[in-house]
Structure formats: C-alpha cells, structure tokens
Design an enzyme around this catalytic site. Sequence first.
Site, PDB file in Angstrom:
ATOM      1  N   ASN A 210       0.927  -1.208  -0.128  1.00 59.71           N
ATOM      2  CA  ASN A 210       0.074  -0.117  -0.013  1.00 59.71           C
ATOM      3  C   ASN A 210       0.941   1.261  -0.023  1.00 59.71           C
ATOM      4  O   ASN A 210       2.121   1.105   0.021  1.00 59.71           O
ATOM      5  CB  ASN A 210      -0.820  -0.112   1.134  1.00 59.71           C
ATOM      6  CG  ASN A 210      -0.210  -0.079   2.546  1.00 59.71           C
ATOM      7  OD1 ASN A 210       0.507   0.598   2.864  1.00 59.71           O
ATOM      8  ND2 ASN A 210      -0.270  -1.358   3.209  1.00 59.71           N
ATOM      9  N   ASP A 279      -4.177  -6.234   5.304  1.00 56.12           N
ATOM     10  CA  ASP A 279      -5.124  -6.992   6.141  1.00 56.12           C
ATOM     11  C   ASP A 279      -5.084  -8.591   5.496  1.00 56.12           C
ATOM     12  O   ASP A 279      -5.549  -9.556   6.353  1.00 56.12           O
ATOM     13  CB  ASP A 279      -6.550  -6.389   5.850  1.00 56.12           C
ATOM     14  CG  ASP A 279      -6.572  -5.075   6.806  1.00 56.12           C
ATOM     15  OD1 ASP A 279      -6.063  -5.124   7.742  1.00 56.12           O
ATOM     16  OD2 ASP A 279      -7.303  -4.403   6.155  1.00 56.12           O
ATOM     17  N   LYS A 289       8.328 -17.607 -10.638  1.00 55.21           N
ATOM     18  CA  LYS A 289       7.435 -16.570 -10.994  1.00 55.21           C
ATOM     19  C   LYS A 289       6.068 -17.136 -11.949  1.00 55.21           C
ATOM     20  O   LYS A 289       6.367 -17.950 -12.761  1.00 55.21           O
ATOM     21  CB  LYS A 289       8.245 -15.649 -12.098  1.00 55.21           C
ATOM     22  CG  LYS A 289       7.929 -14.397 -12.764  1.00 55.21           C
ATOM     23  CD  LYS A 289       8.963 -13.758 -13.556  1.00 55.21           C
ATOM     24  CE  LYS A 289       8.163 -12.508 -14.062  1.00 55.21           C
ATOM     25  NZ  LYS A 289       8.647 -12.311 -15.361  1.00 55.21           N
ATOM     26  N   PRO A 305      -2.694 -11.645  10.649  1.00 59.62           N
ATOM     27  CA  PRO A 305      -2.949 -11.392  12.028  1.00 59.62           C
ATOM     28  C   PRO A 305      -3.148  -9.976  12.302  1.00 59.62           C
ATOM     29  O   PRO A 305      -2.499  -8.994  11.579  1.00 59.62           O
ATOM     30  CB  PRO A 305      -1.497 -11.867  12.676  1.00 59.62           C
ATOM     31  CG  PRO A 305      -0.596 -12.060  11.618  1.00 59.62           C
ATOM     32  CD  PRO A 305      -1.244 -12.095  10.278  1.00 59.62           C
ATOM     33  N   ILE A 307      -1.897  -7.312  14.556  1.00 61.36           N
ATOM     34  CA  ILE A 307      -0.984  -7.037  15.325  1.00 61.36           C
ATOM     35  C   ILE A 307      -1.405  -6.302  16.444  1.00 61.36           C
ATOM     36  O   ILE A 307      -1.273  -6.785  17.630  1.00 61.36           O
ATOM     37  CB  ILE A 307       0.096  -6.352  14.757  1.00 61.36           C
ATOM     38  CG1 ILE A 307       0.593  -7.410  13.640  1.00 61.36           C
ATOM     39  CG2 ILE A 307       1.344  -6.412  15.683  1.00 61.36           C
ATOM     40  CD1 ILE A 307       1.568  -6.771  12.577  1.00 61.36           C
ATOM     41  N   PHE A 323      -3.941   3.414  14.824  1.00 59.63           N
ATOM     42  CA  PHE A 323      -4.321   4.152  13.952  1.00 59.63           C
ATOM     43  C   PHE A 323      -5.760   3.864  13.154  1.00 59.63           C
ATOM     44  O   PHE A 323      -5.783   2.707  13.277  1.00 59.63           O
ATOM     45  CB  PHE A 323      -3.440   4.558  13.207  1.00 59.63           C
ATOM     46  CG  PHE A 323      -2.502   5.682  13.620  1.00 59.63           C
ATOM     47  CD1 PHE A 323      -1.611   5.479  14.397  1.00 59.63           C
ATOM     48  CD2 PHE A 323      -2.543   7.030  13.272  1.00 59.63           C
ATOM     49  CE1 PHE A 323      -0.562   6.358  15.260  1.00 59.63           C
ATOM     50  CE2 PHE A 323      -1.585   8.031  13.757  1.00 59.63           C
ATOM     51  CZ  PHE A 323      -0.514   7.707  14.845  1.00 59.63           C
ATOM     52  N   LYS A 337     -13.726   1.184  16.096  1.00 52.14           N
ATOM     53  CA  LYS A 337     -12.599   0.192  15.925  1.00 52.14           C
ATOM     54  C   LYS A 337     -12.007   0.189  17.341  1.00 52.14           C
ATOM     55  O   LYS A 337     -11.249  -0.898  17.666  1.00 52.14           O
ATOM     56  CB  LYS A 337     -11.506   0.875  14.776  1.00 52.14           C
ATOM     57  CG  LYS A 337     -10.721   0.206  14.187  1.00 52.14           C
ATOM     58  CD  LYS A 337     -10.073   0.824  13.017  1.00 52.14           C
ATOM     59  CE  LYS A 337     -11.185   0.818  11.820  1.00 52.14           C
ATOM     60  NZ  LYS A 337     -10.614   1.480  10.479  1.00 52.14           N
ATOM     61  N   LYS A 341     -11.009  -3.658  18.945  1.00 59.07           N
ATOM     62  CA  LYS A 341      -9.408  -4.123  19.222  1.00 59.07           C
ATOM     63  C   LYS A 341      -9.164  -4.034  20.570  1.00 59.07           C
ATOM     64  O   LYS A 341      -8.258  -4.486  20.868  1.00 59.07           O
ATOM     65  CB  LYS A 341      -8.654  -3.023  18.152  1.00 59.07           C
ATOM     66  CG  LYS A 341      -9.019  -3.235  16.597  1.00 59.07           C
ATOM     67  CD  LYS A 341      -7.580  -2.937  15.851  1.00 59.07           C
ATOM     68  CE  LYS A 341      -8.239  -2.814  14.437  1.00 59.07           C
ATOM     69  NZ  LYS A 341      -6.813  -3.131  13.593  1.00 59.07           N
TER      70      LYS A 341
HETATM   71  N1  CTP Z   1      -3.307  -3.233  12.155  1.00 51.12           N
HETATM   72  C1  CTP Z   1      -2.274  -3.891  12.917  1.00 51.12           C
HETATM   73  N2  CTP Z   1      -2.721  -5.292  12.100  1.00 51.12           N
HETATM   74  C2  CTP Z   1      -3.328  -5.417  11.170  1.00 51.12           C
HETATM   75  C3  CTP Z   1      -4.232  -4.329  10.608  1.00 51.12           C
HETATM   76  C4  CTP Z   1      -3.990  -3.314  11.273  1.00 51.12           C
HETATM   77  O1  CTP Z   1      -1.667  -3.850  13.753  1.00 51.12           O
HETATM   78  N3  CTP Z   1      -3.372  -6.796  10.456  1.00 51.12           N
HETATM   79  C5  CTP Z   1      -3.312  -1.802  13.155  1.00 51.12           C
HETATM   80  C6  CTP Z   1      -2.728  -0.582  12.431  1.00 51.12           C
HETATM   81  O2  CTP Z   1      -1.509  -0.427  12.485  1.00 51.12           O
HETATM   82  C7  CTP Z   1      -3.483   0.551  12.872  1.00 51.12           C
HETATM   83  C8  CTP Z   1      -4.907  -0.050  12.968  1.00 51.12           C
HETATM   84  O3  CTP Z   1      -4.550  -1.435  13.510  1.00 51.12           O
HETATM   85  O4  CTP Z   1      -3.249   0.750  14.196  1.00 51.12           O
HETATM   86  C9  CTP Z   1      -5.739  -0.095  11.890  1.00 51.12           C
HETATM   87  O5  CTP Z   1      -6.880  -0.581  12.024  1.00 51.12           O
HETATM   88  P1  CTP Z   1      -7.684  -1.442  10.791  1.00 51.12           P
HETATM   89  O6  CTP Z   1      -8.547  -2.116  11.215  1.00 51.12           O
HETATM   90  O7  CTP Z   1      -6.666  -1.854   9.875  1.00 51.12           O
HETATM   91  O8  CTP Z   1      -8.006   0.264  10.140  1.00 51.12           O
HETATM   92  P2  CTP Z   1      -8.387   0.491   8.793  1.00 51.12           P
HETATM   93  O9  CTP Z   1      -7.119   0.337   7.958  1.00 51.12           O
HETATM   94  O10 CTP Z   1      -8.779   1.904   8.906  1.00 51.12           O
HETATM   95  O11 CTP Z   1      -9.479  -0.666   8.779  1.00 51.12           O
HETATM   96  P3  CTP Z   1     -10.758  -0.988   7.924  1.00 51.12           P
HETATM   97  O12 CTP Z   1     -10.120  -1.336   6.680  1.00 51.12           O
HETATM   98  O13 CTP Z   1     -11.312  -2.188   8.626  1.00 51.12           O
HETATM   99  O14 CTP Z   1     -11.294   0.479   7.712  1.00 51.12           O
END
Ligand code: CTP
Length: 406
Positions: A210, A279, A289, A305, A307, A323, A337, A341
């Site tokens: 990303n 995600d 390849k 996972p 985290i 965040f 959120k 979490k």
């Molecule tokens: N995060 C993480 N591990 C993941 C996904 C997210 O630690 N596998 C943490 C990110 O570092 C951030 C927060 O979770 O602190 C973001 O949560 P997330 O649910 O991914 O938020 P968005 O990206 O805003 O999600 P969504 O796509 O569900 O709106």
Amino acid sequence: MAGVRGKKVLLGITGGVAAYKSAVLTRLLVKSGAEVQVVMTAAAAEFITPTTLQALSGRLVRQSLFDPAHEAAMGHIELARWADLILVAPATADFLARMAAGMADDLLATLCLATSVPIAVAPAMNQGMWSNPATEDNLRRLATRGVLVWGPDSGLQACGEQGPGRLLEPERLHQLVNDFFVGGDLAGVRVVLTAGPTREPIDPVRYLTNRSSGKMGFALAAAFANRGADVVLVTGPVALATPNGVERVDVETAREMDEAVMGALAGCSIFVGCAAVADYRPAVAAGQKIKKLEEHRTLELVRNPDILARVAAQPSPPFTVGFAAETQSVAEYAEQKRRAKGVDIIAANLVAGEEGGFERDQNALTVLWEGGMRELPLADKGQLARELVTLIVNEYGKRYPTEDPR
Ligand code: CTP
C-alpha cells in the site's frame, strides 16, 4: 556519559546468574565518575564475591542489616537517603515479589522500603518465571508505585531456554542510568512502534502493498526517543533514515512484523501501531514467477494477524495506541475500531480529500480514548507526532499515576 558524573548510585545485586554483569556495570559507572555503593543479598554472594565488587567500586560492600561495624559507619536509613538512584540489577523474581509485598527481611529490601529516592529494577530470571502472572502482577504493582522497570532482554538464557528474562547488558544499563540523570521524562519507558507498509509476496518478483510512507511512525519514534524513551521501531520497507537513539527492526510481511513485535514486547509500557499492515496476504506465494498463461486469474487471499488487536489482548498488555484511516464519519468509525480492538487510544485520520494522510508530509488527527477526544489540526508530521506523544503520555500517566517518580 556525563549525566552520571558525581551521582550516587546504590547498586543492589540479588541472587541470579546474571550477577556477574553487575561487576561490569559497577566498573562502567565508576569510570564515568559515579559513586557506587554496592548492596548484595545473601543469594547474590553465591554468584559473585563481595571482594570483586569492593575492588571495582572502591567501597565496602554492604550485605547485612545486622552488622554493627557497618551500621556505625552509615546506618541503613542513612544509606537509603544517601543515593540519587537505587538500581537493583539483577532483580530476581523473588526480590521483585518481596519488594512488591513491602517486605523488609534483608538489607536491600529494607533500603527499598525506607527510601524516597527513585528506584529502578532490571529483572533477570527464567522466561517461565517472567511470564508467570504472579511476576506480572508484582511488576504492575511496582510500576504503579513509580518503580522504573528496565528490561529484560529476550534471547538464549543461562538455563538453555529461549525467551524474555535476560538481564540487559551492562552497557545498556549504564546508558539508562545516564539517561535517567540527563532527565528525559520518559527515561526507562520502553515504547514499541510499527511503521510503514507491509509487503505480501505473490511470487518471487511480485507483492501486494500500500501507499504508506512510514513518515508518521518514524516521526513518533523520534518524538518518543527525544523524551528519553527506550524505543523499538518495527518497520516495513520504507526509504527513511532511522531516528537517533531508536532501535530499528526491518521486516517485510505482516507475519514477520507480528513476530518482531511479539518478540519486543517484554517490558514494553507503550505500544503504538502506526503501520499500514496488509489485512490480507495471498494464500500461497508461488515459488517461481507466475507465467501469463491464462486469460483470467484469481488471487486467493487470507487474513493476516491483527497485530494491534493481538498486543491489546495480551495478558498484561502495554498501553496501546492504534491508528484508523477513514473516509467518512471519522470519530464514529474510529471509536468503534478502538472498542473492537480493545485499545486505549485511537488516532484517526480522514484519508479522503486534501487533509493529508498517506504519502503526505502533513496530517490532521482526531484522537479518541475512553471518555475523551481531541482534534489535532493539520500540521507537519513531526509537530503532530510531538503533540500526539504528549497526549499519549498524559493518558498513560493517568493510568499509571506514579510511574514517573521525578
Ligand atoms: N493493524 C495491525 N495489524 C493488522 C491491521 C491493522 O496492527 N493486520 C493496526 C494498524 O497499525 C492501525 C490499526 O490497526 O493501528 C488500523 O486498523 P484497521 O482495522 O486496519 O483500520 P483501517 O485500515 O482503518 O481498517 P478498515 O479497513 O477495517 O477500515
């Protein structure tokens, strides 16, 4: 290590195999101009001789509460007042338990109970003892009374096991003593952060990722380090220099990031998940390849996972900050959120429009916690990071009111 010069350090040594490291620490402190008074428990003398420490510190080592000759020279209450800092290194599980219970059953425990000077402990024990809820509970009690907890390290242990519980190296302890006297208000507070994107391999040459630049996470790591915290930054692939004083761990995938974070959590007080963790990852990363043989291809994805959620769900989690990137109803979605979490603070940003966010140098945040909210207006990420760190430290301080004894 100019911060140490002229300072009086009472070094308590308890009975662990790591006690030999305290000899090196004594030498380092004395060399940089500190006065070191060693106090050993009876068990410590089983691991290292008082004669060695006496020679290195240049002072008689104190061992007993009931030694009339020593008590005449400087009584134990006087000794408790003499120091600028009491550092117990290594601090065994038994000693931490006695300290947490307010026992005064030997000289060192009595000093710790009688003193009003700051106390730091550097735990050292078998990993099973370290992760036992009894030890976790004792450490929490000590931390809420303002005792600083330095370490432990993770790695191969003297008993042959692997895991958290190793005494920090003497050089690191020397540095922490120095930082303590130099006066960063977060000296001794361990902060772990994630930053940047992750890369999820499709085949040896392709991956999913990303647009995260890592700038916000790096700015936060720098802001914490500038206030004296002990910072570990676990980062995905980014083109950024490591901030001064920050320990950097480079990873690529979400699973590597998860593993690095879990390995860095021992002794961690604050965790900030700033990384844009993918995600999902491809269900299989092809070994070779992938060739363009078919007209249509489907990429099967599986969940990575979470985290941040995993850190927040630990048996005794650090203070957690996450965040959230939202395109609408920022406060509402972010609060959902935060609760889902189980994190303490969530910093949300609007990723639609001109406001900032990914790949920008500026950002604006809506910060939410249980019963509170603050808008941090558009600013460069360095400025924003300093404001967010202040807010985090305030909320963390309310949770652990006497964490900082100074
Ligand atoms: N995060 C993480 N591990 C993941 C996904 C997210 O630690 N596998 C943490 C990110 O570092 C951030 C927060 O979770 O602190 C973001 O949560 P997330 O649910 O991914 O938020 P968005 O990206 O805003 O999600 P969504 O796509 O569900 O709106």
